[in-house]
Design a protein around this motif. Structure first.
Motif, PDB file in Angstrom:
ATOM      1  N   ARG A  97     -19.658  24.964  51.670  1.00 18.32           N
ATOM      2  CA  ARG A  97     -20.468  24.737  50.628  1.00 18.32           C
ATOM      3  C   ARG A  97     -21.550  24.262  51.540  1.00 18.32           C
ATOM      4  NH1 ARG A  97     -22.632  20.756  48.196  1.00 18.32           N
ATOM      5  NH2 ARG A  97     -21.079  19.255  48.477  1.00 18.32           N
ATOM      6  N   PRO A 134     -16.576  17.029  48.700  1.00 20.16           N
ATOM      7  CA  PRO A 134     -15.781  18.455  48.506  1.00 20.16           C
ATOM      8  C   PRO A 134     -14.432  18.098  48.339  1.00 20.16           C
ATOM      9  CG  PRO A 134     -16.298  17.325  50.735  1.00 20.16           C
ATOM     10  CD  PRO A 134     -17.507  16.600  49.730  1.00 20.16           C
ATOM     11  N   ALA A 142     -18.188  20.964  53.433  1.00 19.83           N
ATOM     12  CA  ALA A 142     -19.611  21.064  52.799  1.00 19.83           C
ATOM     13  C   ALA A 142     -20.373  20.744  53.901  1.00 19.83           C
ATOM     14  CB  ALA A 142     -19.572  20.152  51.683  1.00 19.83           C
TER      15      ALA A 142
END
Length: 301
Positions: A97, A134, A142
């Motif tokens: 992410r 995360p 992340a």
């Protein structure tokens, strides 16, 4: 029923779309494969597969369960490799992410490079500006920009320092004038990145001198792309990631302001659930980010 065995059998049936092929790959009988899947469905209490004469289709419950099974089986495999101190090639799905605007900073090139080096890894990239742990998202790593994320129940590693640029469009400067001193920003229309505490305080340094300016303006946003677009259209002065406006400055669409003053930099972190730090795919991805000279150059332009 050995649940892990049954989960593995179920995943193989889904991947190959056939009980027969899965049985061959697993060196099992077709009857044994069917028995494992049926036992799993009985244990869960809902059908996972819709069997027709022509093909096998996942039910809604089966889709969700398959995604979770693949993650569990990967984690089990990684735990065994870690416990045995066996170095293996990264493989499997790597869930990453990153902030939306950071997707403009060579991230596609880096992922392409990573998957070329490690072809057994599939990167699943999600762009999201929310501050989410995360560990709560089932994310492997992340990317996080800002202050040290102490509030995360996860590990964090500094990847790079990201400079910021104080910029404005020629149309704004023609209309409102050009600030001559950093303190002049208090009377200008400033476009504010609204994230974290004290977002209306812009901090600068010049040699050993530090200056904090309280700014205000017509727009606040938690997304740098929105602020860049507004800055390009003359809405005000923006304090933006340097990598995001490098080309705009080179093309003359934006002008650099007060170059003798350096805006406070922000750090890029890789944040990960602690158990996954030892995963080869996570470790190698973080190493690639940290060692990428091109990314550092892109962020400093």
């Amino acid at each position: 029923m050995n649940r892990l065995v049954a989960m593995n059998v179920f995943c193989k049936v889904v991947e190959h779309g056939s009980f027969t092929i899965a049985a061959t790959r697993l060196n099992m009988s077709t009857a044994s494969v069917s028995k494992n899947v049926s036992a799993l469905e009985d244990h869960i209490g809902t059908p996972l597969l819709a069997r027709t004469t022509r093909r096998i289709v996942l039910t809604d419950a089966g889709k969700t369960y398959y995604e979770k099974c693949t993650r569990i089986l990967e984690d089990v495999e990684e735990a065994e490799r870690t416990a045995g101190q066996v170095q293996t090639t990264p493989r499997g799905i790597l869930k990453v992410r990153a902030p939306i605007a950071f997707g403009a900073a060579d991230l596609g090139r880096l992922i392409t490079e990573f998957t070329a080096i490690f072809p057994e890894v599939t990167v699943e990239m999600t762009l999201n500006d929310k501050y989410l742990d995360p560990a709560d998202e089932d994310i492997d790593v992340a990317l996080y920009i800002g202050a040290t994320p102490k509030h995360f129940a996860a590990g964090a590693q500094t990847i790079a320092t990201l400079p910021r640029a104080l910029v404005a469009a020629p149309t704004y400067l023609k209309r409102q004038g050009t600030p001559k001193d950093v303190r002049d920003l208090a009377s200008h229309q400033c476009l504010i990145y609204k994230r974290g505490a004290n977002h209306n305080e812009w901090r600068f340094t010049r040699d050993d001198l530090k200056q904090t300016v309280h700014v205000s303006g017509p727009l606040r946003s938690n997304n740098s792309l929105t602020l860049r677009d507004a800055t390009l259209n003359g809405a005000g002065i923006g304090l933006l990631p340097a990598y995001l406006v490098a080309q705009d400055l080179a093309d003359g669409r934006l002008m650099s302001l007060l170059p003798e003053w350096q805006p406070a930099e922000r750090n890029l972190y890789a944040v990960y659930p602690q158990p996954r730090r030892s995963s080869p795919k996570v470790r190698e991805f973080i190493n690639l980010l940290a060692s990428s000279l091109d990314l550092g150059a892109a962020c400093s332009r």
